[in-house]
Design an enzyme around this catalytic site. Structure first.
Site, PDB file in Angstrom:
ATOM      1  N   LYS A 298      28.660  49.873  68.808  1.00  0.00           N
ATOM      2  CA  LYS A 298      28.829  49.044  70.004  1.00  0.00           C
ATOM      3  C   LYS A 298      28.999  49.878  71.273  1.00  0.00           C
ATOM      4  CE  LYS A 298      30.886  45.293  67.287  1.00  0.00           C
ATOM      5  NZ  LYS A 298      32.101  44.524  66.966  1.00  0.00           N
TER       6      LYS A 298
ATOM      7  N   TYR B 253      39.941  46.363  68.205  1.00  0.00           N
ATOM      8  CA  TYR B 253      40.076  44.915  68.014  1.00  0.00           C
ATOM      9  C   TYR B 253      41.494  44.455  68.360  1.00  0.00           C
ATOM     10  CZ  TYR B 253      35.716  45.807  65.574  1.00  0.00           C
ATOM     11  OH  TYR B 253      34.462  46.224  65.261  1.00  0.00           O
TER      12      TYR B 253
ATOM     13  N   VAL C 185      34.019  48.944  60.422  1.00  0.00           N
ATOM     14  CA  VAL C 185      34.532  48.539  59.114  1.00  0.00           C
ATOM     15  C   VAL C 185      34.026  49.424  57.964  1.00  0.00           C
ATOM     16  CG1 VAL C 185      34.967  46.151  59.761  1.00  0.00           C
ATOM     17  CG2 VAL C 185      32.734  46.782  58.811  1.00  0.00           C
TER      18      VAL C 185
END
Length: 310
Positions: free
Chosen positions: A67, A245, A263
């Site tokens: 990202k 997050y 992840v």
């Protein structure tokens, strides 16, 4: 400041037992097959030298670390005004795959580029004609960042397929955003690119190189400007507030460096000259995750590394 290999070897040995407290990502079938006991770390020091320890050479998929790369690419291509007209820059306390804030926010756009909705919106902005062209251009951008041949930027097709077949929630996010005019284009094309970008292969050294570039305001260790100073600062700021997050606040307190997790167990972190750590890049791999989806032993290694360089 330079971190030594002996320091990293000690960190891996000390933090290895934490891996049994975590669990590998099981909602992506291919990631469920990974050995949760793996643990590695690499550092690109202030002087450009690399040191590493543990399973630092093991290849893994970048997952959500991608990202920051796609964000850098679209910022460099279209500029911040365009990008942030479609995605916000505010942190959220919700899980990374939540749809809740899209329903509550006016105008309906993702709060930041690090949650899944925001990352999907960023992927929809990638330049190119069709999924294959978009992904090839992204590979070219990564190759330029790392100063390698584009053929060396590979992805794991089995992981990409596994994610593509199990990503209905991301499809829902895209359809919701397209309905509200946040994104344009074909949903399946965006999903195709997104799952492949998440499946790009790297190791701890590659992550450390990315962290080093961001820590040096967009310059490679050799001094080549590959991301503008402004865009590097934007990315570091968003990593600090949103990169881990709904554990970003705790990470900022305990570690204090801009970081981004995935992840797969990947974490990239970067020091700055205004930290005592100096302008370094750190790459961590530890697939056993905590409840928030971050590497449990990897986070502990970063915390201890910072504490030992006060």
């Amino acid at each position: 400041m330079n971190v030594t290999q002996e320091e990293l070897e000690a960190l891996v040995a000390e933090c290895g037992p934490y891996t049994v407290q975590g669990q590998v990502a099981t909602y992506i079938p291919e990631l469920a097959k990974v050995d949760g006991g793996l643990l590695g770390i690499a550092v690109c020091n202030s002087d450009g030298t690399f040191v590493s320890a543990g399973d630092a050479e093991t290849l893994f998929t970048v997952q959500s670390v991608s990202k920051i790369i796609t964000l850098a690419f679209v910022l460099e291509t279209f500029g911040e005004d365009y990008v942030f007209s479609r995605v916000g820059m505010e942190p959220t306390g919700d899980a990374f795959n939540s749809i809740a804030k899209l329903e509550e926010t006016v105008p309906t756009k993702p709060l930041n580029p690090m949650i899944n909705a925001g990352a999907l919106a960023v992927t929809s902005m990638l330049p190119g004609d069709g999924a294959e062209d978009k992904f090839d251009r992204l590979r070219g951008f990564i190759a330029d960042l790392l100063d390698i041949e584009v053929e060396m930027v590979r992805f794991d097709p089995e992981v990409a397929r596994s994610e593509y077949e199990t990503t209905d929630l991301n499809r829902a996010l895209l359809y919701f955003m397209r309905h509200h005019g946040v994104i344009e284009g074909d949903v399946e094309e965006i999903i195709d690119v997104y799952t492949k970008q998440c499946a790009i292969l790297t190791n701890c050294r590659g992550l450390a190189m990315m962290g080093k570039i961001l820590s040096q305001s967009g310059k490679t260790p050799a001094g080549r400007q590959v991301i503008s100073r402004r865009n590097a600062r934007i990315i570091r700021a968003i990593m600090t507030t949103c990169g881990m997050y709904d554990a970003s606040g705790e990470f900022a307190v305990q570690v204090g460096l801009p970081g981004k997790s995935g992840v797969s167990g990947a974490i990239v972190a970067c020091g700055r000259s205004d930290y005592d750590m100096g302008e370094i890049g750190i790459g961590v791999f530890g697939p056993a995750l905590d409840m928030k989806g971050n590497s449990i032993a990897g986070t502990k290694m970063l915390e201890l590394l910072v504490q030992r360089h006060p």
